[in-house]
Design a protein around this motif. Structure first.
Motif, PDB file in Angstrom:
ATOM      1  N   LEU A 183      -5.532 -18.816  17.331  1.00  0.00           N
ATOM      2  CA  LEU A 183      -5.740 -20.146  17.890  1.00  0.00           C
ATOM      3  C   LEU A 183      -6.565 -20.151  19.166  1.00  0.00           C
ATOM      4  CD1 LEU A 183      -2.136 -21.619  17.466  1.00  0.00           C
ATOM      5  CD2 LEU A 183      -4.139 -22.116  16.062  1.00  0.00           C
ATOM      6  N   GLY A 184      -6.557 -19.045  19.891  1.00  0.00           N
ATOM      7  CA  GLY A 184      -7.154 -19.030  21.218  1.00  0.00           C
ATOM      8  C   GLY A 184      -6.086 -19.300  22.260  1.00  0.00           C
ATOM      9  N   PRO A 185      -6.307 -18.918  23.510  1.00  0.00           N
ATOM     10  CA  PRO A 185      -5.272 -19.037  24.552  1.00  0.00           C
ATOM     11  C   PRO A 185      -4.791 -20.464  24.793  1.00  0.00           C
ATOM     12  CG  PRO A 185      -7.064 -17.605  25.274  1.00  0.00           C
ATOM     13  CD  PRO A 185      -7.523 -18.248  24.005  1.00  0.00           C
ATOM     14  N   LEU A 186      -5.708 -21.406  24.941  1.00  0.00           N
ATOM     15  CA  LEU A 186      -5.322 -22.775  25.298  1.00  0.00           C
ATOM     16  C   LEU A 186      -4.519 -23.442  24.192  1.00  0.00           C
ATOM     17  CD1 LEU A 186      -5.508 -25.026  27.386  1.00  0.00           C
ATOM     18  CD2 LEU A 186      -7.651 -25.751  26.333  1.00  0.00           C
ATOM     19  N   ARG A 187      -4.954 -23.337  22.957  1.00  0.00           N
ATOM     20  CA  ARG A 187      -4.248 -23.966  21.840  1.00  0.00           C
ATOM     21  C   ARG A 187      -2.898 -23.304  21.621  1.00  0.00           C
ATOM     22  NH1 ARG A 187      -9.466 -24.612  21.316  1.00  0.00           N
ATOM     23  NH2 ARG A 187     -10.370 -26.427  20.248  1.00  0.00           N
ATOM     24  N   PHE A 188      -2.847 -21.990  21.788  1.00  0.00           N
ATOM     25  CA  PHE A 188      -1.561 -21.308  21.636  1.00  0.00           C
ATOM     26  C   PHE A 188      -0.572 -21.757  22.710  1.00  0.00           C
ATOM     27  CE2 PHE A 188       1.062 -17.734  23.176  1.00  0.00           C
ATOM     28  CZ  PHE A 188       1.953 -17.669  22.123  1.00  0.00           C
ATOM     29  N   LEU A 189      -1.034 -21.871  23.944  1.00  0.00           N
ATOM     30  CA  LEU A 189      -0.146 -22.320  25.021  1.00  0.00           C
ATOM     31  C   LEU A 189       0.356 -23.732  24.751  1.00  0.00           C
ATOM     32  CD1 LEU A 189       1.124 -21.763  27.778  1.00  0.00           C
ATOM     33  CD2 LEU A 189      -0.955 -22.659  28.844  1.00  0.00           C
ATOM     34  N   ALA A 190      -0.528 -24.613  24.274  1.00  0.00           N
ATOM     35  CA  ALA A 190      -0.103 -25.978  23.942  1.00  0.00           C
ATOM     36  C   ALA A 190       0.949 -25.963  22.842  1.00  0.00           C
ATOM     37  CB  ALA A 190      -1.313 -26.797  23.510  1.00  0.00           C
ATOM     38  N   LEU A 275       0.055 -27.996  12.092  1.00  0.00           N
ATOM     39  CA  LEU A 275      -0.707 -28.785  11.118  1.00  0.00           C
ATOM     40  C   LEU A 275      -1.878 -29.498  11.794  1.00  0.00           C
ATOM     41  CD1 LEU A 275       2.214 -30.302   9.023  1.00  0.00           C
ATOM     42  CD2 LEU A 275       0.484 -28.704   8.187  1.00  0.00           C
ATOM     43  N   VAL A 276      -1.634 -30.032  12.979  1.00  0.00           N
ATOM     44  CA  VAL A 276      -2.702 -30.710  13.719  1.00  0.00           C
ATOM     45  C   VAL A 276      -3.815 -29.732  14.067  1.00  0.00           C
ATOM     46  CG1 VAL A 276      -3.267 -31.822  15.913  1.00  0.00           C
ATOM     47  CG2 VAL A 276      -1.209 -32.513  14.649  1.00  0.00           C
ATOM     48  N   LEU A 277      -3.450 -28.554  14.548  1.00  0.00           N
ATOM     49  CA  LEU A 277      -4.447 -27.577  14.972  1.00  0.00           C
ATOM     50  C   LEU A 277      -5.182 -26.952  13.783  1.00  0.00           C
ATOM     51  CD1 LEU A 277      -2.403 -25.745  17.765  1.00  0.00           C
ATOM     52  CD2 LEU A 277      -4.168 -27.484  18.073  1.00  0.00           C
ATOM     53  N   ALA A 290      -6.893 -32.580  20.229  1.00  0.00           N
ATOM     54  CA  ALA A 290      -6.357 -33.113  21.479  1.00  0.00           C
ATOM     55  C   ALA A 290      -5.575 -34.403  21.240  1.00  0.00           C
ATOM     56  CB  ALA A 290      -7.490 -33.359  22.468  1.00  0.00           C
ATOM     57  N   ALA A 291      -6.105 -35.264  20.381  1.00  0.00           N
ATOM     58  CA  ALA A 291      -5.417 -36.521  20.084  1.00  0.00           C
ATOM     59  C   ALA A 291      -4.093 -36.260  19.370  1.00  0.00           C
ATOM     60  CB  ALA A 291      -6.313 -37.413  19.235  1.00  0.00           C
ATOM     61  N   GLY A 292      -4.083 -35.320  18.426  1.00  0.00           N
ATOM     62  CA  GLY A 292      -2.850 -35.005  17.705  1.00  0.00           C
ATOM     63  C   GLY A 292      -1.781 -34.434  18.619  1.00  0.00           C
ATOM     64  N   VAL A 293      -2.177 -33.524  19.490  1.00  0.00           N
ATOM     65  CA  VAL A 293      -1.225 -32.942  20.441  1.00  0.00           C
ATOM     66  C   VAL A 293      -0.680 -34.021  21.372  1.00  0.00           C
ATOM     67  CG1 VAL A 293      -1.053 -31.403  22.430  1.00  0.00           C
ATOM     68  CG2 VAL A 293      -2.167 -30.611  20.342  1.00  0.00           C
ATOM     69  N   ALA A 294      -1.556 -34.929  21.812  1.00  0.00           N
ATOM     70  CA  ALA A 294      -1.120 -36.009  22.701  1.00  0.00           C
ATOM     71  C   ALA A 294      -0.125 -36.931  21.999  1.00  0.00           C
ATOM     72  CB  ALA A 294      -2.334 -36.803  23.181  1.00  0.00           C
TER      73      ALA A 294
END
Length: 313
Positions: A183-190, A275-277, A290-294
């Motif tokens: 996922l990469g660092p930022l997406r994994f942290l989220a 699923l969003v990512l 970003a919208a899905g996570v929000a």
């Protein structure tokens, strides 16, 4: 004689050949040239390239023109180093040390549930664990419904004893590095923070208001769900993940001291976030992710607000 003298004079008055000098170091003669811009370069300025040698400026320009490597889901390739996973583990261990120090007794390490293998509560867990609303022995009232919203976040970094910590950190080490690389660092942290928050919100909403719950297992169950979703998205085999997840679910429902709501909440939120990512369309992928996570975050906050109103009313 005169004619010969004139010819000789013409030869001496012509241009004198000069040795090229490095464009960055005019005092250094060189016959080396940049294969890209053809400027003279000395050995110190020479940079290895895919074809021949280049000057520093051409190398820098080439790097700027190359797009950084991205994962299949838009994350940075830096995730392969597992830096976020290591930082999360270090943070959990540090908080455990502080928790033990705050207790000033061996009960913080062991002596609690699971036949004494789990640790007991400490002043730090009492301060930061998920708690709906309760009256403490000193007569004060505390809990998320009393305005202590931070508990929904701090609880995912607190543990009851070393065994509790070790089990969760093992899961984070195994799952976290793989997911961070994908996922990469930022997406994994989220993903990690949302799953942990989701489990804590579920514990707040569906657990007795006077019961303490804490642990990174809310986030770990989210990682279990996420690795399953992402592996399926990549078309990889998930047969090894299912038995481990089933075993953890069996423990969740059979061990009395485990928060069922917290684990299931983390599992569901981790799956939804994954699923969003994983399934965001490639066109404007960052915006959709970003919208899905929000949306997931707003939904969790909404659930917590409704529960607070019910308890405070």
């Amino acid at each position: 004689m005169t004619e010969r003298s004139g010819q000789a004079g013409d030869a001496t008055e012509g241009p004198v050949p000069t040795t090229p000098v490095c464009y960055r170091h005019p005092d250094r003669e060189t016959y080396l040239r940049c294969t890209r811009c053809d400027r003279p370069i000395c050995p110190e300025c020479m940079r290895d390239a895919s074809v021949g040698h280049q000057c520093p400026e051409c190398v820098a320009e080439g790097r700027r023109s190359v797009r950084p490597a991205r994962t299949a889901f838009g994350g940075g390739a830096a995730g392969r180093h597992g830096t976020v996973t290591k930082v999360l583990i270090a943070l959990n261990v540090l908080v455990m040390v502080i928790s033990i120090a705050s207790a000033r007794s061996g009960s913080a390490i062991a002596g609690g549930g699971l036949g004494g293998l789990m640790g007991g509560g400490t002043p730090l867990t009492e301060w930061g664990a998920v708690l709906g609303l309760a009256r403490f022995p000193d007569g004060s009232i505390g809990g998320v419904a009393d305005g202590q919203w931070y508990r929904l976040v701090t609880a995912m970094f607190l543990h009851y004893g070393l065994l509790h910590l070790l089990l969760n950190m093992w899961g984070l080490w195994v799952l976290g590095r793989s997911l961070e690389a994908l996922l990469g660092p930022l997406r994994f942290l989220a993903l990690y923070l949302l799953a942990g928050l989701g489990g804590n919100v579920a514990a707040y909403v569906f657990t007795e208001p006077n019961r303490f719950t804490a642990g990174a297992s809310t986030a770990i169950f989210g990682l279990f769900a996420a690795i399953f979703v992402i592996m399926r998205r990549l078309g990889r085999d998930t047969s090894a993940i299912v038995p481990i997840l089933v075993i953890n679910l069996v423990f969740t429902f059979t061990v009395p001291s485990i928060s069922v709501a917290g684990h299931l909440g983390g599992l569901v939120v981790g799956a939804v976030t994954a699923l969003v990512l994983a399934y965001a369309p490639r066109m404007r992928r960052n915006v959709f992710q970003a919208a899905g996570v929000a949306i997931v975050l707003v939904a969790l906050i909404g659930m917590a607000v409704v529960r607070t109103a019910a308890l405070a009313g």
